[in-house]
Design a protein around this motif. Structure first.
Motif, mmCIF file in Angstrom:
data_model
loop_
_atom_site.group_PDB
_atom_site.id
_atom_site.type_symbol
_atom_site.label_atom_id
_atom_site.label_comp_id
_atom_site.label_asym_id
_atom_site.label_seq_id
_atom_site.Cartn_x
_atom_site.Cartn_y
_atom_site.Cartn_z
ATOM 1 N N UNK A 177 -32.236 16.260 -2.342
ATOM 2 C CA UNK A 177 -32.877 17.561 -2.258
ATOM 3 C C UNK A 177 -34.398 17.433 -2.169
ATOM 4 N N UNK A 237 -33.704 12.592 13.766
ATOM 5 C CA UNK A 237 -32.611 13.471 14.177
ATOM 6 C C UNK A 237 -31.478 13.492 13.156
ATOM 7 N N UNK A 238 -31.539 12.624 12.171
ATOM 8 C CA UNK A 238 -30.507 12.657 11.146
ATOM 9 C C UNK A 238 -31.003 12.001 9.877
ATOM 10 N N UNK A 256 -29.808 10.756 5.735
ATOM 11 C CA UNK A 256 -28.716 10.539 4.802
ATOM 12 C C UNK A 256 -29.277 9.920 3.537
ATOM 13 N N UNK A 306 -31.994 8.429 11.053
ATOM 14 C CA UNK A 306 -31.806 8.046 12.449
ATOM 15 C C UNK A 306 -32.899 8.733 13.248
ATOM 16 N N UNK A 353 -22.557 7.132 11.139
ATOM 17 C CA UNK A 353 -23.889 6.642 10.812
ATOM 18 C C UNK A 353 -23.822 5.260 10.181
ATOM 19 N N UNK A 391 -34.220 23.395 12.799
ATOM 20 C CA UNK A 391 -34.509 22.378 11.798
ATOM 21 C C UNK A 391 -35.948 22.449 11.323
ATOM 22 N N UNK A 428 -35.192 24.419 2.920
ATOM 23 C CA UNK A 428 -34.453 23.354 2.256
ATOM 24 C C UNK A 428 -35.039 22.994 0.905
ATOM 25 N N UNK A 469 -37.507 15.124 7.214
ATOM 26 C CA UNK A 469 -36.696 16.255 7.646
ATOM 27 C C UNK A 469 -36.181 16.014 9.048
ATOM 28 N N UNK A 470 -35.010 16.542 9.327
ATOM 29 C CA UNK A 470 -34.520 16.507 10.701
ATOM 30 C C UNK A 470 -35.472 17.303 11.580
ATOM 31 N N UNK A 499 -31.414 5.756 -1.655
ATOM 32 C CA UNK A 499 -32.450 5.588 -0.644
ATOM 33 C C UNK A 499 -32.215 6.553 0.495
ATOM 34 N N UNK A 546 -23.587 13.827 16.032
ATOM 35 C CA UNK A 546 -24.575 14.882 16.047
ATOM 36 C C UNK A 546 -24.067 16.033 16.888
ATOM 37 N N UNK A 554 -31.688 21.533 18.538
ATOM 38 C CA UNK A 554 -31.549 21.423 17.106
ATOM 39 C C UNK A 554 -32.900 21.584 16.402
#
Lengths: 225, 197
Positions: free
Chosen positions: B41, B147-148, B150, B180, A27, A98, A105, B80-81, B176, A41, A94
């Motif tokens: 979180x 899709x991702x 971090x 993606x 990433x 999710x 979560x 969220x993903x 921060x 992924x 996915x």
């Protein structure tokens, strides 16, 4: 689960870890980082698969199979452009777990807000902020302004309560708050669009179809007024 | 997506603040400390909406500082993903484009942009379809799927709150969210165009 895997396939645990590590690295971003991220992924997805599959693998006690599986996942990801379709599929796959994880979560005391609700609350706070800003020690953080701007521009409705009431029927049919919020935020025009946006609804398609259609029609009315 | 959530935090207060305005001091310190911060979180704490409860203070040995457990409600924003968002494009280059949804930054790589869209360089770099009907450039609004996600390394911990006032005087975020995204799927892509082609 880990113990079971650890006995026969220390390699599995190791493989899982390394592949997970590769994700943040990929990433990080260089030129072809998206290809990498796709790979990342994919790998992550594979490890999820692995952790589920560990039981069966270890019960077969097929150590070789595990390692080839891991490698296979990586090399497949490595084969350039044709991955696109594969990646798409994996993304869709996915999205199913999710979407559901929105509830899992966050802690239980969290409540999803639709953008229009958030805008409503934040605007109320903004008024107070104006009073507070007389105190120079209190600074309104950047993220507040950004959040408010985002909520305002994306709130299609002026009456959050009415919209909430509209979705009541959906939540009675087991649609989660998170899913409802995504629908309300995006405000899809057709049922197909709604399913594309919230793929987890597809499982309940037969039950939801008519209801969803009705809700979307109502929603469009709220939007216009 | 926005959330309303109840959080707890131990606030350390200097004895000089004790007095009639103790509660106000605690609340204003809470706002200064918490608003605008971000954790993996919970996401970005956008605003505190109310303070539910301030517990009994506990004197820290050897310092005279007192910690108060504070329970407060706040509005947080967290991506969220799998979530679909509408974001505004902030930068376009040959690698893809960056977009912002509220306080969150999202990168969409050119591999996750539909194949029929090509990069065009120039003053206003953009991605355009071959027939020119659809264009992604700065300030375009796009609907994308995350899709991702971090969070950059330094995650805030409740227990290290004492060390906070030293940094972050200007409200810069210690951590921060970075995401993606993809627009290569059904019902994703440009919503409206600033140039209205």
């Amino acid at each position: 689960m880990e113990k079971g895997g650890g006995g026969k396939g220390g390699g599995v645990g190791g493989g899982g870890k390394t592949s997970l590590k590769s994700i943040p690295a990929s990433l990080g971003g260089k030129d072809d980082n998206s290809a990498k991220s796709k790979r990342g992924r994919k790998v992550q997805f594979n490890t999820e698969g692995l952790s589920e599959g560990k039981f069966t693998f270890s019960s077969k006690s097929d150590g070789k199979f595990e390692t080839t599986y891991g490698k296979g996942g990586l090399t497949k990801g490595g084969k350039g452009d044709k991955v696109a379709n594969g990646a798409k599929v994996s993304v869709v796959k996915e999205a199913l777990p999710l979407e559901l994880r929105v509830e899992q979560e966050l802690p239980k005391n969290a409540k999803c807000l639709m953008d229009c609700e958030a805008a409503h609350i934040l605007e109320g706070i903004q008024e107070q902020m104006a009073l507070l800003s007389a105190d120079p020690t209190i600074k309104i953080p950047v993220s507040f302004d950004k959040g408010l701007l985002y909520a305002k521009t994306h709130s299609h409705f002026t009456n959050p309560q009415a919209v909430k009431g509209l979705f009541q029927s959906l939540s009675e049919h087991g649609v989660t708050d998170g899913e409802i919020c995504v629908i309300a935020n995006i405000c899809p025009e057709t049922v197909e669009e709604a399913y594309a946006i919230v793929p987890s609804l597809k499982a309940k398609r037969s039950r939801l179809n008519d209801l969803l259609k009705e809700v979307l029609i109502q929603l469009a009315k709220f939007k216009s007024t | 997506m926005f959330f309303h959530i109840v959080l707890e935090r131990n606030m350390q207060l200097h004895p000089r603040h004790f007095g009639r305005n103790l509660r106000e001091h605690i609340i204003s310190k809470l706002m200064k400390d918490v608003e605008g911060t971000c954790s993996g979180r919970h996401g970005f704490v956008v605003a505190i909406t109310s303070v539910e409860n301030i517990g009994k203070g506990l004197i820290r040995d050897g310092t005279g500082f007192v910690t108060f457990p504070v329970k407060y409600q706040c509005v947080v924003f967290r991506p969220f993903k799998g979530e679909i968002l509408e974001a505004v494009v902030s930068m376009v280059n040959k690698m893809g484009f960056f977009a912002e949804a509220g306080p969150v930054q999202i990168f969409v790589s050119n591999h996750l942009i539909p194949d029929d869209m090509e990069f065009q360089s120039g003053d206003m770099p953009n991605y355009t379809t071959s027939d020119g009907s659809v264009k992604i450039q700065k300030d375009s609004e796009v609907r994308l799927k995350i899709i991702g996600t971090r969070v950059d390394a330094t995650e805030i911990d409740k227990n290290i709150s004492q060390s906070r006032p030293k940094w972050d005087p200007a409200g810069s975020h210690p951590s921060r969210f970075f995401c993606i995204g993809t627009i290569k799927d059904d019902f994703l892509g440009v919503i409206n165009d600033p140039t209205t082609i």
